[in-house]
Design a protein around this motif. Sequence first.
Motif, PDB file in Angstrom:
ATOM      1  N   LYS A  62       0.848  -1.189   0.000  1.00 58.15           N
ATOM      2  CA  LYS A  62       0.000   0.000   0.000  1.00 58.15           C
ATOM      3  C   LYS A  62       0.889   1.247   0.000  1.00 58.15           C
ATOM      4  CE  LYS A  62      -3.943  -2.223   0.351  1.00 58.15           C
ATOM      5  NZ  LYS A  62      -5.012  -1.935   1.296  1.00 58.15           N
ATOM      6  N   TYR A 126      -2.677  -7.676   4.190  1.00 61.61           N
ATOM      7  CA  TYR A 126      -3.402  -8.611   3.321  1.00 61.61           C
ATOM      8  C   TYR A 126      -3.911  -9.809   4.127  1.00 61.61           C
ATOM      9  CZ  TYR A 126      -3.914 -10.642  -1.428  1.00 61.61           C
ATOM     10  OH  TYR A 126      -4.373 -11.151  -2.615  1.00 61.61           O
ATOM     11  N   THR A 127      -5.201  -9.828   4.393  1.00 63.85           N
ATOM     12  CA  THR A 127      -5.781 -10.900   5.201  1.00 63.85           C
ATOM     13  C   THR A 127      -5.788 -12.235   4.456  1.00 63.85           C
ATOM     14  OG1 THR A 127      -7.176  -9.375   6.448  1.00 63.85           O
ATOM     15  CG2 THR A 127      -7.933 -11.669   6.303  1.00 63.85           C
ATOM     16  N   SER A 175     -12.038  -5.676  -0.142  1.00 63.88           N
ATOM     17  CA  SER A 175     -11.457  -5.906   1.187  1.00 63.88           C
ATOM     18  C   SER A 175     -12.376  -6.807   2.014  1.00 63.88           C
ATOM     19  CB  SER A 175     -11.242  -4.578   1.919  1.00 63.88           C
ATOM     20  OG  SER A 175     -12.490  -4.006   2.291  1.00 63.88           O
ATOM     21  N   TYR A 194      -8.443   3.564   1.605  1.00 61.28           N
ATOM     22  CA  TYR A 194      -9.042   4.046   2.855  1.00 61.28           C
ATOM     23  C   TYR A 194      -8.912   5.559   3.010  1.00 61.28           C
ATOM     24  CZ  TYR A 194      -9.462  -0.867   3.656  1.00 61.28           C
ATOM     25  OH  TYR A 194      -9.807  -2.188   3.504  1.00 61.28           O
ATOM     26  N   THR A 211     -12.361  -0.660   8.796  1.00 61.44           N
ATOM     27  CA  THR A 211     -11.366  -1.611   8.276  1.00 61.44           C
ATOM     28  C   THR A 211     -10.498  -2.045   9.455  1.00 61.44           C
ATOM     29  OG1 THR A 211      -9.704  -2.090   6.592  1.00 61.44           O
ATOM     30  CG2 THR A 211      -9.648   0.136   7.522  1.00 61.44           C
ATOM     31  N   ILE A 215      -4.848   0.012  10.504  1.00 60.18           N
ATOM     32  CA  ILE A 215      -4.965   0.988   9.401  1.00 60.18           C
ATOM     33  C   ILE A 215      -5.661   2.242   9.942  1.00 60.18           C
ATOM     34  CG2 ILE A 215      -5.982   1.448   7.132  1.00 60.18           C
ATOM     35  CD1 ILE A 215      -5.800  -1.578   6.576  1.00 60.18           C
ATOM     36  N   GLU A 237      -8.052 -10.654  11.421  1.00 58.11           N
ATOM     37  CA  GLU A 237      -7.461 -10.368  10.105  1.00 58.11           C
ATOM     38  C   GLU A 237      -5.990 -10.779  10.144  1.00 58.11           C
ATOM     39  OE1 GLU A 237      -9.512  -9.162   7.707  1.00 58.11           O
ATOM     40  OE2 GLU A 237     -11.188  -8.771   9.066  1.00 58.11           O
ATOM     41  N   TYR A 239      -2.561 -11.264   8.788  1.00 55.20           N
ATOM     42  CA  TYR A 239      -1.865 -10.746   7.608  1.00 55.20           C
ATOM     43  C   TYR A 239      -0.867 -11.766   7.051  1.00 55.20           C
ATOM     44  CZ  TYR A 239      -3.527  -5.972   8.590  1.00 55.20           C
ATOM     45  OH  TYR A 239      -4.292  -4.841   8.789  1.00 55.20           O
TER      46      TYR A 239
HETATM   47  N1  GLU Z   1      -6.916  -6.805   5.813  1.00 53.25           N
HETATM   48  C1  GLU Z   1      -8.078  -6.520   5.045  1.00 53.25           C
HETATM   49  C2  GLU Z   1      -7.974  -7.094   3.654  1.00 53.25           C
HETATM   50  O1  GLU Z   1      -6.979  -7.670   3.300  1.00 53.25           O
HETATM   51  C3  GLU Z   1      -8.355  -5.043   4.989  1.00 53.25           C
HETATM   52  C4  GLU Z   1      -7.180  -4.175   4.697  1.00 53.25           C
HETATM   53  C5  GLU Z   1      -6.970  -3.933   3.233  1.00 53.25           C
HETATM   54  O2  GLU Z   1      -7.933  -3.760   2.473  1.00 53.25           O
HETATM   55  O3  GLU Z   1      -5.807  -3.897   2.859  1.00 53.25           O
HETATM   56  O4  GLU Z   1      -8.898  -7.016   2.895  1.00 53.25           O
END
Ligand code: GLU
Length: 290
Positions: A62, A126-127, A175, A194, A211, A215, A237, A239
């Motif tokens: 991001k 990234y979930t 997301s 966001y 979210t 974040i 979530e 990552y």
């Molecule tokens: N962790 C969530 C996802 O991967 C929300 C954060 C995001 O959009 O990066 O969707």
Amino acid sequence: MKRSRLALIAAAGVAALALAGCAGGDDSGDGETTDSDSMVEFEEGTTMAELSEAGTITIGTKFDQPLFGLFDPAADAPVGFDVEIGKIIAGQLGIDEADIEWVETVSANREPFIENGTVDIVVATYTINDERKEVISFAGPYYMAGQSILVNADNDDIMTEDDLIGQPVCSVTGSTPAAYLDELGAETLLTDTYTNCLEPLRQGQVVAVSTDNVILAGLAAQNEGEFKVVGEPFTDEPYGIGLAIDDTDFRMWINDVLEESYADGSYEEAWNSTAGAILPFIEPPAVDRY
Ligand code: GLU
């Protein structure tokens, strides 16, 4: 890039020769060493060998999320915890951070960018979930976040997820929080990042942005006094690091790198120098060797 790698190989060769000399020339010469500055041998045909040989890696992250991945014009590169995790992985491939190519990923293009080879890996809040695992693979998890709520600083009406039901709430296309808001019955306003949710929140077009807690904490800190994070996180979530589906060797190797970074302190150092400015350090979750 090639040249600096050759220089490194040469340096490693000299070091190996020097070592062999000291040890009376009985070095086995198998090329496997634990010195982090020396070249690591990877099995031919693996992604690790390809990237290490190329001397560069393309990482999606991001560019607008303070603490995890925020573009720094002065450095002409992103900064944040995800960026540091990317650098740790690149470092173990023998790739200098100056040779990393950073590509901005938004939530919705992460799987496509991995699938079509635009990036080698994605490290971008990234979930890990089963739906995504149908098209890509994940190393990790390396951090456990949770969905939360951001409101205007003077809003005392919204405290929990239930307060979002039937209310206009901003989140991001593609997301996991956007999907959960739909399930919950919120009136979801979707955008691509966001930060693009902040103006609708200021203007009262939505009552909240929802979210991951980390974040939202970054956005609140970046816009001091304007917003606040309320309530407790209400989802898990985990990552992960996104990579091409079924590249099991690469996935397992990244898991090894993560575990090593937990053990040698580089993970904690990465945290402390980025998100740790405002968020407490928590022990990383165990990697999932599925
Ligand atoms: N962790 C969530 C996802 O991967 C929300 C954060 C995001 O959009 O990066 O969707």
